[in-house]
Design an enzyme around this catalytic site. Structure first.
Site, PDB file in Angstrom:
ATOM      1  N   GLU A  49       8.677   2.707 -11.061  1.00 26.41           N
ATOM      2  CA  GLU A  49       8.441   4.024 -10.475  1.00 26.41           C
ATOM      3  C   GLU A  49       9.661   4.507  -9.681  1.00 26.41           C
ATOM      4  OE1 GLU A  49       4.938   2.658  -8.157  1.00 26.41           O
ATOM      5  OE2 GLU A  49       6.079   3.271  -6.396  1.00 26.41           O
ATOM      6  N   ARG A  58       1.315  -3.222  -6.343  1.00 28.60           N
ATOM      7  CA  ARG A  58       2.668  -2.989  -6.845  1.00 28.60           C
ATOM      8  C   ARG A  58       2.612  -3.030  -8.372  1.00 28.60           C
ATOM      9  NH1 ARG A  58       3.756  -1.106  -2.702  1.00 28.60           N
ATOM     10  NH2 ARG A  58       5.324  -1.715  -1.167  1.00 28.60           N
ATOM     11  N   HIS A 108       1.810   6.936  -6.610  1.00 32.17           N
ATOM     12  CA  HIS A 108       1.933   6.107  -5.397  1.00 32.17           C
ATOM     13  C   HIS A 108       1.551   6.900  -4.134  1.00 32.17           C
ATOM     14  CE1 HIS A 108       4.192   2.341  -3.800  1.00 32.17           C
ATOM     15  NE2 HIS A 108       3.228   2.691  -2.954  1.00 32.17           N
TER      16      HIS A 108
HETATM   17  P1  NAP Z   1      -2.070  -8.543   3.188  1.00 29.90           P
HETATM   18  O1  NAP Z   1      -3.088  -8.335   4.257  1.00 29.90           O
HETATM   19  O2  NAP Z   1      -0.874  -9.370   3.490  1.00 29.90           O
HETATM   20  O3  NAP Z   1      -2.845  -9.126   1.917  1.00 29.90           O
HETATM   21  C1  NAP Z   1      -2.180  -9.671   0.824  1.00 29.90           C
HETATM   22  C2  NAP Z   1      -3.147 -10.539   0.048  1.00 29.90           C
HETATM   23  O4  NAP Z   1      -2.444 -11.037  -1.098  1.00 29.90           O
HETATM   24  C3  NAP Z   1      -3.682 -11.743   0.812  1.00 29.90           C
HETATM   25  O5  NAP Z   1      -5.022 -11.946   0.505  1.00 29.90           O
HETATM   26  C4  NAP Z   1      -2.854 -12.909   0.273  1.00 29.90           C
HETATM   27  O6  NAP Z   1      -3.545 -14.129   0.248  1.00 29.90           O
HETATM   28  C5  NAP Z   1      -2.623 -12.452  -1.150  1.00 29.90           C
HETATM   29  N1  NAP Z   1      -1.438 -13.088  -1.711  1.00 29.90           N
HETATM   30  C6  NAP Z   1      -0.201 -13.174  -1.187  1.00 29.90           C
HETATM   31  N2  NAP Z   1       0.617 -13.848  -2.005  1.00 29.90           N
HETATM   32  C7  NAP Z   1      -0.121 -14.190  -3.065  1.00 29.90           C
HETATM   33  C8  NAP Z   1       0.144 -14.928  -4.243  1.00 29.90           C
HETATM   34  N3  NAP Z   1       1.362 -15.424  -4.482  1.00 29.90           N
HETATM   35  N4  NAP Z   1      -0.847 -15.114  -5.133  1.00 29.90           N
HETATM   36  C9  NAP Z   1      -2.071 -14.608  -4.879  1.00 29.90           C
HETATM   37  N5  NAP Z   1      -2.392 -13.897  -3.794  1.00 29.90           N
HETATM   38  C10 NAP Z   1      -1.436 -13.717  -2.883  1.00 29.90           C
HETATM   39  O7  NAP Z   1      -1.501  -7.146   2.688  1.00 29.90           O
HETATM   40  P2  NAP Z   1      -2.250  -5.728   2.631  1.00 29.90           P
HETATM   41  O8  NAP Z   1      -2.020  -4.997   3.886  1.00 29.90           O
HETATM   42  O9  NAP Z   1      -3.630  -5.933   2.157  1.00 29.90           O
HETATM   43  O10 NAP Z   1      -1.358  -5.034   1.484  1.00 29.90           O
HETATM   44  C11 NAP Z   1      -1.336  -5.569   0.172  1.00 29.90           C
HETATM   45  C12 NAP Z   1      -0.271  -4.911  -0.659  1.00 29.90           C
HETATM   46  O11 NAP Z   1      -0.670  -3.591  -0.990  1.00 29.90           O
HETATM   47  C13 NAP Z   1       1.089  -4.719   0.029  1.00 29.90           C
HETATM   48  O12 NAP Z   1       1.877  -5.878  -0.049  1.00 29.90           O
HETATM   49  C14 NAP Z   1       1.691  -3.558  -0.708  1.00 29.90           C
HETATM   50  O13 NAP Z   1       2.521  -4.016  -1.756  1.00 29.90           O
HETATM   51  C15 NAP Z   1       0.481  -2.830  -1.295  1.00 29.90           C
HETATM   52  N6  NAP Z   1       0.316  -1.478  -0.723  1.00 29.90           N
HETATM   53  C16 NAP Z   1       0.314  -0.400  -1.548  1.00 29.90           C
HETATM   54  C17 NAP Z   1       0.153   0.874  -1.025  1.00 29.90           C
HETATM   55  C18 NAP Z   1       0.134   2.112  -1.896  1.00 29.90           C
HETATM   56  O14 NAP Z   1       0.450   3.189  -1.406  1.00 29.90           O
HETATM   57  N7  NAP Z   1      -0.252   2.021  -3.151  1.00 29.90           N
HETATM   58  C19 NAP Z   1       0.016   1.042   0.357  1.00 29.90           C
HETATM   59  C20 NAP Z   1       0.006  -0.080   1.159  1.00 29.90           C
HETATM   60  C21 NAP Z   1       0.164  -1.348   0.615  1.00 29.90           C
HETATM   61  P3  NAP Z   1      -3.709 -15.038   1.573  1.00 29.90           P
HETATM   62  O15 NAP Z   1      -4.476 -14.169   2.524  1.00 29.90           O
HETATM   63  O16 NAP Z   1      -4.506 -16.223   1.145  1.00 29.90           O
HETATM   64  O17 NAP Z   1      -2.337 -15.339   2.055  1.00 29.90           O
END
Ligand code: NAP
Length: 310
Positions: free
Chosen positions: A258, A229, A276
């Site tokens: 964005e 993000r 994005h």
């Molecule tokens: P996820 O599996 O929930 O992974 C999120 C990671 O962030 C986990 O390792 C979590 O740590 C960590 N985290 C959460 N809160 C945190 C904090 N306060 N400080 C530090 N680390 C923290 O999610 P994902 O499926 O990988 O997706 C991640 C993000 O990518 C989404 O939330 C979304 O915003 C973004 N995204 C972007 C696109 C795009 O098109 N560009 C597409 C999809 C997703 P823990 O495991 O220790 O809880």
């Protein structure tokens, strides 16, 4: 009469599927519920949500019977989850099905920015190549890389980085089971330990501005890649670090405001920007649409959702 709203700019295949299965009424934004006839609005039990426009307590209040909110995408930072929970509304998202494409995009941005792909493309297309040699890039294989957020997407980025013989470090809220990657509880410690930073954490208040001037200074002459993000990076600090050092370049798929992008960032010669599109493939978008509808179907039938936001 319909019980479902389809909010956002869906491609026709998904819009049609939502119409055919749920008789969904399409509106562009959560706030646009206010324009619906009261008899429609007051019957809505389910929402299929796409996009990043805020869906907070005010927007939820417009839909008094809402009980199912099914997001198209993984990020749920645009939705006030606490307000939804307080109303007894179940929120779902579409995790996992997009992780490969998003990780691929992160690696693509990394190579593109370190190897000056955009400038190289311009040299060929403009015919300037005959007059000006391409600049040298930097080797990415063997670099030390840091991943902010080792969740589903972060882990797929790390898996790909092993193919680049990278020494992998990561930050998460707790240590993970890994094949020897180094855990950091603190972002400054992570930035000090690596050459390049990949941002794959969640958006929202907890991570806002997490990558600021101090982190960029600690990182040194490396690359910042963000597919998470835009809010996670302090964009003013990034622009300063690109202009005055030490950051060599940034590959960005996401931006703070964005689709409006700070022109300094959008046009910066050290930035490779994308609109994005990390999950934007035919295959992944079909999987996301199908999972969104499966969640909505389950919730409306009173069954447990497949992928609730917890
Ligand atoms: P996820 O599996 O929930 O992974 C999120 C990671 O962030 C986990 O390792 C979590 O740590 C960590 N985290 C959460 N809160 C945190 C904090 N306060 N400080 C530090 N680390 C923290 O999610 P994902 O499926 O990988 O997706 C991640 C993000 O990518 C989404 O939330 C979304 O915003 C973004 N995204 C972007 C696109 C795009 O098109 N560009 C597409 C999809 C997703 P823990 O495991 O220790 O809880």
């Amino acid at each position: 009469m319909t019980r479902v709203l389809a909010i956002g700019k869906y491609k026709e295949a998904d819009a049609q599927a939502l119409r055919e299965e749920f008789d969904a009424v399409a509106i562009p934004t959560p706030a646009a519920s206010a324009t619906l006839d009261d008899t429609v609005r007051n019957r809505i039990e389910g929402v299929a949500l796409m996009g990043h426009r805020p869906f907070g307590a005010d927007e939820l209040a417009l839909l008094p019977k809402l009980r199912a909110l099914s997001i198209y995408g993984v990020g749920f930072d645009a939705v006030d989850i606490a307000a939804a929970r307080a109303r007894g509304i179940t929120v779902t998202n579409t995790p996992g099905v997009l992780s490969d494409d998003v990780a691929d995009t992160a690696i693509g941005l990394w190579i593109a920015v370190a190897r000056n792909f955009e400038e190289g493309t311009h040299l060929v297309r403009s015919a300037d190549w005959a007059h000006r040699p391409p600049r040298l890039g930097f080797t990415i294989t063997g670099r030390r890389t840091g991943i902010v957020g080792l969740g589903r997407i972060g882990r797929e980025i790390a898996n790909r980085l092993t193919g680049f013989r990278s020494e992998i470090h990561y930050l998460a809220r707790s240590p993970k089971d890994t094949p020897g990657w180094t855990f950091h509880a603190d972002i400054l410690s992570l930035a000090h330990a690596v050459d390049d930073l990949f941002i794959a954490t969640v958006g929202g208040a907890e991570t806002r501005g997490m990558v600021g001037a101090d982190v960029l200074a600690a990182l040194g002459p490396g690359y910042v890649i963000n597919i998470a993000r835009g809010t996670v990076i302090d964009e003013a600090a990034l622009i300063a670090a690109l202009d005055n050092g030490p950051i060599r370049g940034a590959g960005l798929d996401v931006f703070q405001a964005e689709p409006h992008v700070d022109p300094c960032l959008a046009r910066h010669p050290k930035v490779y920007p994308l609109p994005h599109i990390a999950s934007a493939t035919v295959e992944t978008r079909a999987r996301m649409g199908a999972l969104q509808r499966s969640n909505l179907r389950a919730l409306l039938a009173g069954d447990p959702p497949l992928t609730p936001v917890t």
